[in-house]
Design an enzyme around this catalytic site. Structure first.
Site, PDB file in Angstrom:
ATOM      1  N   TYR A  80       0.866  -1.228   0.143  1.00 39.41           N
ATOM      2  CA  TYR A  80       0.174   0.029  -0.039  1.00 39.41           C
ATOM      3  C   TYR A  80       0.984   1.323   0.069  1.00 39.41           C
ATOM      4  CZ  TYR A  80       0.365   0.035   5.187  1.00 39.41           C
ATOM      5  OH  TYR A  80       0.866   0.317   6.518  1.00 39.41           O
ATOM      6  N   ASP A 110       2.598  -3.438   4.874  1.00 39.92           N
ATOM      7  CA  ASP A 110       1.730  -3.520   3.862  1.00 39.92           C
ATOM      8  C   ASP A 110       1.730  -4.680   3.181  1.00 39.92           C
ATOM      9  OD1 ASP A 110       4.297  -2.594   3.236  1.00 39.92           O
ATOM     10  OD2 ASP A 110       3.761  -1.905   1.617  1.00 39.92           O
ATOM     11  N   GLU A 138       1.975  -0.664  -6.039  1.00 39.94           N
ATOM     12  CA  GLU A 138       1.654   0.089  -5.294  1.00 39.94           C
ATOM     13  C   GLU A 138       0.242   0.223  -5.142  1.00 39.94           C
ATOM     14  OE1 GLU A 138       3.173   1.520  -2.515  1.00 39.94           O
ATOM     15  OE2 GLU A 138       5.179   1.134  -2.847  1.00 39.94           O
TER      16      GLU A 138
END
Length: 258
Positions: A27, A143, A91
């Site tokens: 993320y 993440d 991402e």
């Protein structure tokens, strides 16, 4: 597939033969997608990725797949430390833990699945090598977080997954424990790919790797404790691995550098 190309200067040549064999999901951990893209384009940031997926499903390409994007940083998987040379990085726009870990919108996850499926159709990346950033850097990263829908990706043919064992009582291993059972747990984590040495002490790296494993595969409770549910879930994942799973990494290990 790609809605926009926003090139980043932050890349170099891969240091391995054969191209990417890992797919790493992240993320952004920032307040906005545009802010994240600008940061990934900033040469002073020294970070980048191959793709960014916005909350509305838009896909931005930032680095060519043939090149080594700087997305994973210091980390390791199956004993190989140059994760960037072995991987492609996506991402996903989300503020992450600092922003309260909001759910990922359906439209965004659908775009992530389409992008992953496209990548996997063109690269020899095995299901068990579709990983979280936290898997390859457990001490530094969380993440894409415990709210990322790995099960949903698996049902779409992306990634390795088993239904987590139910959380229940019973014996568990935790920080400062020591002995043969701890060493056996460390060997299990290392067999799957986590960077853990079989010291026989439930040390900080073991806590971090256990929490990273839970975050990906047993997200109902992320506490770094090897309880029965966590152990059974990892054992089921290892049992489901194909016998040839180590061979691509073994060949890559000989030609990569830190």
């Amino acid at each position: 597939m790609v809605d926009e190309i926003r090139p980043s200067p932050n890349f170099n040549a891969r240091r391995c033969l054969g191209g990417a064999s890992l797919l790493i999901l992240h993320y952004t951990g920032m307040g906005s997608g545009e802010g994240a893209v600008r940061w990934l384009q900033d040469p002073t940031s020294e970070v980048s990725c191959h793709y960014v997926v916005h909350e509305d499903g838009r896909i931005v390409q930032m680095v060519r797949e043939a090149d080594r994007a700087w997305h994973a940083g210091q980390g390791s998987w199956q004993g190989v430390s140059d994760v960037n040379s072995l991987s492609l990085g996506i991402e996903i726009v989300n503020p992450g833990h600092a922003g309260g870990c909001p759910d990922y919108p359906d439209r965004q996850i659908e775009a992530v699945m389409r992008l992953c499926a496209d990548i996997l159709s063109r690269h020899p990346i095995l299901p068990e090598r579709v990983l979280a950033h936290s898997d390859v850097a457990p001490a530094r990263k969380q993440d894409p977080g415990e709210r990322f829908p790995w099960e949903r990706l698996h049902h779409a043919g992306i990634g390795h997954y088993v239904r987590p064992a139910a959380i229940c009582g019973g014996a568990s291993l935790c920080e400062r424990d020591a002995g043969d059972e701890v060493a056996a747990w460390q060997r299990r984590l290392a067999a799957y790919g986590y960077e853990v040495a079989p010291t026989g002490r439930f040390d900080a790296p073991t806590v971090h790797a256990t929490a990273a494993f839970q975050r990906h595969f047993r997200p109902a409770r992320v506490d770094g404790i090897a309880d029965a549910s966590t152990v059974r879930t990892l054992d089921a994942l290892i049992a489901a691995l194909p016998s040839s799973t180590a061979s691509p990494m073994a060949s890559a290990r000989a030609v990569t550098t830190a």
